[in-house]
Design an enzyme around this catalytic site. Structure first.
Site, mmCIF file in Angstrom:
data_model
loop_
_atom_site.group_PDB
_atom_site.id
_atom_site.type_symbol
_atom_site.label_atom_id
_atom_site.label_comp_id
_atom_site.label_asym_id
_atom_site.label_seq_id
_atom_site.Cartn_x
_atom_site.Cartn_y
_atom_site.Cartn_z
ATOM 1 N N THR A 155 0.828 -0.994 -0.015
ATOM 2 C CA THR A 155 -0.052 0.153 0.209
ATOM 3 C C THR A 155 0.835 1.399 -0.259
ATOM 4 O O THR A 155 2.029 1.410 0.589
ATOM 5 C CB THR A 155 -0.802 0.098 1.073
ATOM 6 O OG1 THR A 155 -2.012 -1.000 1.246
ATOM 7 C CG2 THR A 155 -1.720 1.249 1.522
ATOM 8 N N ARG A 183 -13.886 -6.938 -0.779
ATOM 9 C CA ARG A 183 -13.519 -6.508 0.547
ATOM 10 C C ARG A 183 -13.073 -5.035 0.598
ATOM 11 O O ARG A 183 -12.537 -4.778 -0.283
ATOM 12 C CB ARG A 183 -12.233 -7.366 0.996
ATOM 13 C CG ARG A 183 -11.461 -6.798 2.158
ATOM 14 C CD ARG A 183 -9.914 -7.650 2.351
ATOM 15 N NE ARG A 183 -9.346 -6.819 3.436
ATOM 16 C CZ ARG A 183 -8.418 -6.134 3.319
ATOM 17 N NH1 ARG A 183 -8.108 -5.604 2.247
ATOM 18 N NH2 ARG A 183 -7.656 -5.591 4.443
ATOM 19 N N VAL A 184 -13.532 -4.524 1.520
ATOM 20 C CA VAL A 184 -13.087 -2.881 1.822
ATOM 21 C C VAL A 184 -11.963 -2.920 2.741
ATOM 22 O O VAL A 184 -12.003 -3.239 3.848
ATOM 23 C CB VAL A 184 -14.341 -2.160 2.229
ATOM 24 C CG1 VAL A 184 -13.857 -0.868 2.563
ATOM 25 C CG2 VAL A 184 -15.614 -2.292 1.418
ATOM 26 N N SER A 185 -10.931 -2.396 2.271
ATOM 27 C CA SER A 185 -9.676 -1.983 3.059
ATOM 28 C C SER A 185 -9.977 -0.707 3.759
ATOM 29 O O SER A 185 -10.720 -0.123 3.684
ATOM 30 C CB SER A 185 -8.433 -2.190 2.117
ATOM 31 O OG SER A 185 -8.363 -0.705 1.448
ATOM 32 N N ASP A 186 -8.797 -0.513 4.464
ATOM 33 C CA ASP A 186 -8.777 0.727 5.518
ATOM 34 C C ASP A 186 -8.539 1.996 4.559
ATOM 35 O O ASP A 186 -8.708 3.070 4.931
ATOM 36 C CB ASP A 186 -7.869 0.652 6.410
ATOM 37 C CG ASP A 186 -6.291 0.627 6.082
ATOM 38 O OD1 ASP A 186 -6.182 -0.722 5.455
ATOM 39 O OD2 ASP A 186 -5.476 1.538 6.274
ATOM 40 N N THR A 204 -0.521 1.941 6.547
ATOM 41 C CA THR A 204 -0.059 0.670 5.736
ATOM 42 C C THR A 204 -0.066 -0.588 6.742
ATOM 43 O O THR A 204 0.381 -0.134 7.905
ATOM 44 C CB THR A 204 1.007 0.729 4.844
ATOM 45 O OG1 THR A 204 1.145 -0.570 4.036
ATOM 46 C CG2 THR A 204 2.190 1.074 5.457
ATOM 47 N N GLY A 205 -0.605 -1.712 6.168
ATOM 48 C CA GLY A 205 -0.574 -2.712 7.054
ATOM 49 C C GLY A 205 -1.733 -3.620 6.937
ATOM 50 O O GLY A 205 -2.314 -3.839 5.855
ATOM 51 N N GLY A 207 -5.228 -4.288 6.834
ATOM 52 C CA GLY A 207 -6.506 -3.271 6.865
ATOM 53 C C GLY A 207 -7.485 -3.527 8.299
ATOM 54 O O GLY A 207 -7.875 -2.536 8.785
#
Length: 220
Positions: A155, A183-186, A204-205, A207
């Protein structure tokens, strides 16, 4: 990043382990340094919002990252991209979630800054981008298709403080890789990208962990 009297730029290209190939690691570090230096020069004459957008666009176009070109594939073999931008001075957040077939999701997120509806997903995000003149683009590469079952971290993000003392943050991702479709990431939420008049943060990492903590908004 917090507010000061000088311009500042911070960039990142993901969490996780470096490749085992040391020569490749050197190239990654060298490229990141070059992008940061180029971005800093751009920031000298432009706003924080413009600078973080441009830097993230450059990172999206770099196949080593998991954003834009070369991003990982979801479980159905399709690349879906998410990106967001926050203008800390205006306190305005915009983003796209699971956007398909567009090269630079961060540019779409920037256009959404001026819209009444500032966060779009899937087909709606794609229609908006196409209406604004974006061309269809297959962000998959031979490497990403060949290794589509291998997780890839990368990311990307940037935070900037411009000469007028205004802050902005931008983040872009291809997701975790092999996740459930849509899927929804952060990265397209204030948990993964946030700024105000005092600080800016791009995460980053993993989510889900970042969302659980509402990380960036809490830190800011």
């Amino acid at each position: 990043m917090t507010k000061s009297s000088k311009i500042s730029l911070i960039i990142h290209a993901g969490a996780g382990s470096y490749p085992k190939d040391l020569n490749r690691v050197k190239i990654i570090r060298k490229t990141l340094k070059e992008i940061c230096e180029k971005g800093y020069q751009y920031l000298k004459k432009n706003t924080a919002v413009d600078a973080v957008t441009e830097v993230v666009r450059w990172l999206e176009d770099w196949p080593e990252t998991n954003a834009g070109t070369g991003a990982v594939l979801q479980s159905d073999g399709t690349t879906r991209l998410s990106a967001s931008l926050m203008d800390g001075y205006a306190m305005r957040f915009s983003g796209v979630i699971n956007l398909e077939k567009i090269q630079n999701p961060i540019l779409v997120a920037k256009l959404l800054q001026k819209e009444k509806d500032r966060i779009l997903s899937n087909e709606g995000a794609l229609k908006f981008a196409r209406d604004k003149g974006f061309k269809l683009f297959d962000s998959r590469t031979k490497e990403s298709i060949k290794n589509w079952k291998i997780q890839k971290y990368g990311t990307v993000g940037a935070c900037a403080l411009d000469r007028n003392g205004r802050l902005a943050a931008a983040t872009s991702t291809g997701g975790r890789g092999m996740e459930h479709v849509d899927r929804v990431s952060d990265s397209a939420t204030p948990a993964g990208n946030y700024a105000n008049d005092f600080a800016a943060c791009s995460a980053t990492g993993i989510g889900e962990d970042i969302v659980d903590e509402s990380l960036c908004s809490q830190l800011v």
